[in-house]
Design a protein around this motif. Sequence first.
Motif, PDB file in Angstrom:
ATOM      1  N   THR A 194      21.009  25.500   7.599  1.00 52.14           N
ATOM      2  CA  THR A 194      21.363  26.245   8.425  1.00 52.14           C
ATOM      3  C   THR A 194      22.041  26.200   9.388  1.00 52.14           C
ATOM      4  O   THR A 194      23.531  26.202   9.820  1.00 52.14           O
ATOM      5  N   LEU A 195      21.447  26.555  10.553  1.00 53.69           N
ATOM      6  CA  LEU A 195      21.853  26.408  11.796  1.00 53.69           C
ATOM      7  C   LEU A 195      22.155  25.175  12.120  1.00 53.69           C
ATOM      8  O   LEU A 195      23.497  25.127  13.238  1.00 53.69           O
ATOM      9  N   GLU A 196      21.172  23.938  11.821  1.00 58.68           N
ATOM     10  CA  GLU A 196      22.072  22.963  12.300  1.00 58.68           C
ATOM     11  C   GLU A 196      23.969  22.554  11.425  1.00 58.68           C
ATOM     12  O   GLU A 196      24.302  21.549  12.425  1.00 58.68           O
ATOM     13  N   GLY A 197      23.679  22.973  10.424  1.00 58.15           N
ATOM     14  CA  GLY A 197      24.775  22.721   9.564  1.00 58.15           C
ATOM     15  C   GLY A 197      25.587  23.441  10.144  1.00 58.15           C
ATOM     16  O   GLY A 197      26.763  23.243  10.537  1.00 58.15           O
ATOM     17  N   PHE A 198      26.120  24.976  10.722  1.00 56.20           N
ATOM     18  CA  PHE A 198      26.678  25.699  11.511  1.00 56.20           C
ATOM     19  C   PHE A 198      26.933  25.029  13.012  1.00 56.20           C
ATOM     20  O   PHE A 198      28.417  25.156  12.858  1.00 56.20           O
ATOM     21  N   LEU A 199      25.971  24.798  13.224  1.00 61.41           N
ATOM     22  CA  LEU A 199      26.319  24.073  15.264  1.00 61.41           C
ATOM     23  C   LEU A 199      27.432  23.340  14.722  1.00 61.41           C
ATOM     24  O   LEU A 199      28.344  22.594  15.904  1.00 61.41           O
ATOM     25  N   ASP A 200      26.926  21.696  13.961  1.00 61.46           N
ATOM     26  CA  ASP A 200      27.179  20.442  13.976  1.00 61.46           C
ATOM     27  C   ASP A 200      28.853  20.786  13.170  1.00 61.46           C
ATOM     28  O   ASP A 200      29.412  19.680  13.713  1.00 61.46           O
ATOM     29  N   SER A 201      29.322  21.852  12.491  1.00 64.50           N
ATOM     30  CA  SER A 201      30.254  22.275  11.905  1.00 64.50           C
ATOM     31  C   SER A 201      31.410  22.089  13.261  1.00 64.50           C
ATOM     32  O   SER A 201      31.954  21.355  13.333  1.00 64.50           O
ATOM     33  N   VAL A 202      30.892  23.204  13.996  1.00 62.27           N
ATOM     34  CA  VAL A 202      31.877  23.810  14.771  1.00 62.27           C
ATOM     35  C   VAL A 202      31.470  22.424  16.264  1.00 62.27           C
ATOM     36  O   VAL A 202      33.139  22.840  16.909  1.00 62.27           O
ATOM     37  N   ASN A 203      30.736  22.465  16.049  1.00 63.79           N
ATOM     38  CA  ASN A 203      30.610  21.020  17.659  1.00 63.79           C
ATOM     39  C   ASN A 203      31.862  19.925  16.671  1.00 63.79           C
ATOM     40  O   ASN A 203      32.783  19.548  17.602  1.00 63.79           O
ATOM     41  N   ARG A 204      31.801  19.526  15.360  1.00 62.76           N
ATOM     42  CA  ARG A 204      32.652  18.780  15.328  1.00 62.76           C
ATOM     43  C   ARG A 204      34.317  18.935  15.627  1.00 62.76           C
ATOM     44  O   ARG A 204      35.330  18.316  15.896  1.00 62.76           O
ATOM     45  N   ALA A 205      34.628  20.919  14.882  1.00 65.25           N
ATOM     46  CA  ALA A 205      36.093  21.005  14.458  1.00 65.25           C
ATOM     47  C   ALA A 205      36.370  21.256  15.937  1.00 65.25           C
ATOM     48  O   ALA A 205      37.083  20.976  16.817  1.00 65.25           O
ATOM     49  N   PHE A 206      35.331  21.746  17.159  1.00 60.17           N
ATOM     50  CA  PHE A 206      35.747  21.661  18.237  1.00 60.17           C
ATOM     51  C   PHE A 206      36.190  20.336  19.002  1.00 60.17           C
ATOM     52  O   PHE A 206      37.189  19.749  19.707  1.00 60.17           O
ATOM     53  N   ALA A 207      35.151  19.199  18.174  1.00 58.36           N
ATOM     54  CA  ALA A 207      35.772  17.526  19.606  1.00 58.36           C
ATOM     55  C   ALA A 207      36.993  17.511  18.846  1.00 58.36           C
ATOM     56  O   ALA A 207      37.919  17.016  19.580  1.00 58.36           O
ATOM     57  N   ILE A 208      37.701  17.968  17.318  1.00 53.04           N
ATOM     58  CA  ILE A 208      38.996  17.404  16.825  1.00 53.04           C
ATOM     59  C   ILE A 208      40.220  18.065  17.693  1.00 53.04           C
ATOM     60  O   ILE A 208      40.836  17.534  18.013  1.00 53.04           O
ATOM     61  N   ILE A 209      40.277  19.198  17.641  1.00 49.65           N
ATOM     62  CA  ILE A 209      40.702  20.026  18.719  1.00 49.65           C
ATOM     63  C   ILE A 209      40.768  19.243  20.037  1.00 49.65           C
ATOM     64  O   ILE A 209      41.791  19.481  20.796  1.00 49.65           O
ATOM     65  N   THR A 210      40.028  19.695  20.414  1.00 48.40           N
ATOM     66  CA  THR A 210      39.931  18.938  22.063  1.00 48.40           C
ATOM     67  C   THR A 210      40.639  17.796  22.449  1.00 48.40           C
ATOM     68  O   THR A 210      41.396  16.789  22.641  1.00 48.40           O
ATOM     69  N   LYS A 211      40.678  16.535  21.264  1.00 50.22           N
ATOM     70  CA  LYS A 211      41.360  15.308  21.189  1.00 50.22           C
ATOM     71  C   LYS A 211      42.689  15.694  20.486  1.00 50.22           C
ATOM     72  O   LYS A 211      43.507  15.175  21.513  1.00 50.22           O
ATOM     73  N   VAL A 212      43.515  16.246  19.550  1.00 48.85           N
ATOM     74  CA  VAL A 212      44.247  16.673  19.704  1.00 48.85           C
ATOM     75  C   VAL A 212      44.879  17.821  21.718  1.00 48.85           C
ATOM     76  O   VAL A 212      46.105  17.079  21.101  1.00 48.85           O
ATOM     77  N   ASN A 213      44.480  18.212  21.622  1.00 50.53           N
ATOM     78  CA  ASN A 213      44.959  18.544  22.288  1.00 50.53           C
ATOM     79  C   ASN A 213      44.888  17.807  23.765  1.00 50.53           C
ATOM     80  O   ASN A 213      46.282  17.374  24.647  1.00 50.53           O
ATOM     81  N   GLN A 214      44.717  17.034  24.198  1.00 44.63           N
ATOM     82  CA  GLN A 214      44.653  15.589  25.591  1.00 44.63           C
ATOM     83  C   GLN A 214      45.302  14.821  24.488  1.00 44.63           C
ATOM     84  O   GLN A 214      45.644  14.124  25.726  1.00 44.63           O
ATOM     85  N   SER A 215      46.162  14.515  22.943  1.00 47.76           N
ATOM     86  CA  SER A 215      47.057  13.180  23.111  1.00 47.76           C
ATOM     87  C   SER A 215      47.459  13.593  21.638  1.00 47.76           C
ATOM     88  O   SER A 215      47.894  12.516  21.388  1.00 47.76           O
ATOM     89  N   HIS A 216      48.007  14.873  21.836  1.00 53.20           N
ATOM     90  CA  HIS A 216      48.271  15.184  20.892  1.00 53.20           C
ATOM     91  C   HIS A 216      50.560  14.749  20.845  1.00 53.20           C
ATOM     92  O   HIS A 216      50.950  14.257  20.455  1.00 53.20           O
ATOM     93  N   SER A 217      50.866  14.288  22.701  1.00 54.18           N
ATOM     94  CA  SER A 217      52.095  13.538  23.375  1.00 54.18           C
ATOM     95  C   SER A 217      51.915  12.579  22.473  1.00 54.18           C
ATOM     96  O   SER A 217      53.886  12.389  22.360  1.00 54.18           O
ATOM     97  N   THR A 218      51.337  12.184  22.178  1.00 59.49           N
ATOM     98  CA  THR A 218      50.986  10.512  21.598  1.00 59.49           C
ATOM     99  C   THR A 218      50.891  10.291  19.673  1.00 59.49           C
ATOM    100  O   THR A 218      51.201   9.535  19.406  1.00 59.49           O
ATOM    101  N   MET A 219      50.726  11.407  19.428  1.00 66.11           N
ATOM    102  CA  MET A 219      50.123  11.561  17.721  1.00 66.11           C
ATOM    103  C   MET A 219      51.110  12.263  16.887  1.00 66.11           C
ATOM    104  O   MET A 219      51.783  12.945  17.676  1.00 66.11           O
ATOM    105  N   THR A 220      51.490  11.741  15.902  1.00 67.64           N
ATOM    106  CA  THR A 220      52.816  12.281  14.811  1.00 67.64           C
ATOM    107  C   THR A 220      52.997  13.226  14.537  1.00 67.64           C
ATOM    108  O   THR A 220      51.439  13.748  14.569  1.00 67.64           O
TER     109      THR A 220
END
Length: 807
Positions: A194-220
């Motif tokens: 449960t703890l691993e799944g919780f942390l892994d899910s939030v970390n991966r979501a944060f990575a996605i959001i961070t990537k969009v924030n950094q490169s959204h100007s070049t994304m469709t």
Amino acid sequence: MALETKSCPAPNPLCPPDTSSPRATLNSFLANVTIAIDGWRKKSNSPRTYQAFRRAVDTLDFSTTPKDSTTVVQIERIIMLKEILDRISLPPDDKIPDAAEVRATYLTTWTIPDTKIKIVRIANGPRRGEFLFSPETVQNLKQYYKRIKQEPYKTNSTAGIYNEIINGKHTAYSFERQARFRLRPVDTSSPRSTLEGFLDSVNRAFAIITKVNQSHSTMTKAKILEAQQAADDLFERAIDTLDLHDVPVAHREDVGIESVLLLKEIIDRLPLPQIDFVPDAAMVTAQLASQKEIHGKSYQYHWRFPNTEIEIVEIKEGERQGQFLFSAETVRRLRHFYQQIKDHPYRPDYLTAASPEEYIPPEKTEGFYNHYISTPGVLVPQAHLLSTLINNFPDSLKKAYGKHPLWQWLALAFSIAFILLTTYMAFRFIWVPAKSQKRPLRDWLRLLLPLVIISATYIGVYFLTKEANLTGDLLVTVVTGGKVLLILVSAWAAFSFCNAAAETITTSPLMAKEGFNATILKLTSRVLGAVAAGVIIVKGGQRLGLDMLPLLAGFGVGGLAVALAAKHTFANIIGCLTLLFNKPIKVGDLCRYNGKQCTVEHIGLISTRIRSSERTIITVPNADLAQMALENLQLRDKRLFNTVIQLRDETTPEQMRWILIKLRELLLGHPKVTPNPARVRFIGYGDFSKDIEIFAYLNCQDQNTFLAIQEDIFLRIEDIISESGSSTAFPSQTIYTSRDNEVNLEQCQHIESEVQKWRSKGQLPFPDFSEERREELLDKLEYPPKGSQSEKPLSGPSNPLKNKPKK
């Protein structure tokens, strides 16, 4: 190390791997996994690749590994084992026990030197006697891989296969994982998972959001929306690790997202426990068994995050029974915990840098919560309409007031104004003009007002929660207020819809507007509308977290008090039902009320309106009307004709007999008089007269026809009395100053001779006519009389004896 293993005749998909000894098992695994990897790298879907994969899987004991039957878990475990074996030194083949050594030494366990990787002999079950990689080894492969993945590969290894297969986008592993990711929740079989799944899910979501924030100007736009969907899916998995049963259904999505972020912010500021100290499924089972053996009963397992009050507990009942979730009490107190620790710095990297594989996923999501509460949309701001606009706002609008930026308060004010303005416009231009329309158009137009309010409220709440992204207590207040308004207006709309539908049906030409069916339909529609409104309110209250049982019980007690206070009203309602179902009267009936003839105009829920002959409206409570002895004149099949003729005392007996005979002939011969009964009798002597009673029924129902027939009979009676030479008596005493007119002797002699003739022939009709004479006289007279202006007979049922055959 040379690979020596038993070969299978090709093609033979049923050939198992050689697991007769540790050497055979290890060589079988390496040989088959190498074939499978080679096929995957060549994008080959041949049977040889799949069979090699299955044989490699069959060398591992997955009995204690969660979700062991899924291809994702099996691929992940054999790839990690191959990555580990490619980085460690394996002993020469002759140093690994073979089948002969196993038989000679009764070997049951062999461990790869300088590791914890074991190959053990299966003691029981269908695979008894085979050597497989142990359940403990298979379960801990992920931990072992984390520890060794930084080490270099040996020569002739399948380098980089983990990244190719596990992180690749077009592999069987990625395909099944994506499907499982969408349909199967995070593993909650133990506090560790449960703890691993919780942390892994939030970390991966944060990575996605961070990537969009950094490169959204070049994304469709499509890529941004795809990222939004991926982040949403990850957050749904994280929310699944929380026990939200105490949170109202209407708030669970928003509260769940905020709770996930608050919990992650708290954990990111705490030292992480080593992974071996967080109980897995095997540890939980062992501890529960030990407690049961000691205490003789099982208990609810719970694990507390070190040095905190954050708990993961076993759910003991409900749909999620047996799962381990962050407790409902933890979720309830997350905001309090966050307020206590929000000024504490994030966890330093050096706490886990030395051996990150020993810890629960150590990645941090710094600033994630503040990013969430201060940006539009839910997770990825760039996927929402307000993103560009808010980014261009001046800093003054982004300044926080009461935990929320100023632009969110302005959005709240705008939404409230939008709902109020839309409601006013609908009232002004729909509700008010509808008053001048006739039903049912008026009812349908008025139904539009609650529908407009529902639409405006839904748009306003959606804008505030999904676009403006309100959070915290303000979010709960807005959602609760909006839901309450939607529930009440929806109940109003349901009631109005039932009424409008009933009015539409009752105005149909096929149904009498004020008839029994119309009244029943209107009453039923109101009851159904009230029931529908009640169900909407109760269900809506439950979604808002209200305990409706005490409320319903309170309504029961309050209803009893109201019933006692309004007992007359309820009595009138019951009276209405009695009138409608027993049908003593119906709309349009002519009845006698308090001795007066009246017409029923409307039967309502509380009272009935009747119109008197003076054209006044009388309103009678239904309870009183239901208990009265009502005389319904409309249901008469015939009309009673009953009168007493008073003849002068001078009338002779022979004249009396003649008159009686002629009156009986009159009744039998008149087509509008029923022959049975049709009585004419000399009933006695009055104070100043000889009295004859006429009793008969006329074939008619309505009053006008009755009066016309009665008038005709009276005129014929006058003719008979005049022809007999007698006359009617006056109910008064008269003093004559002149000589009285004598009785017409000539007419008396004529009448007496005619009666004597009947007597001598035995035809005197007393006490009644013979059957033959009745047949001769039946319907003999003309009606309407000859010369009358009415060319057609007045309405009435045909005479039942008119066509009776003669004997």
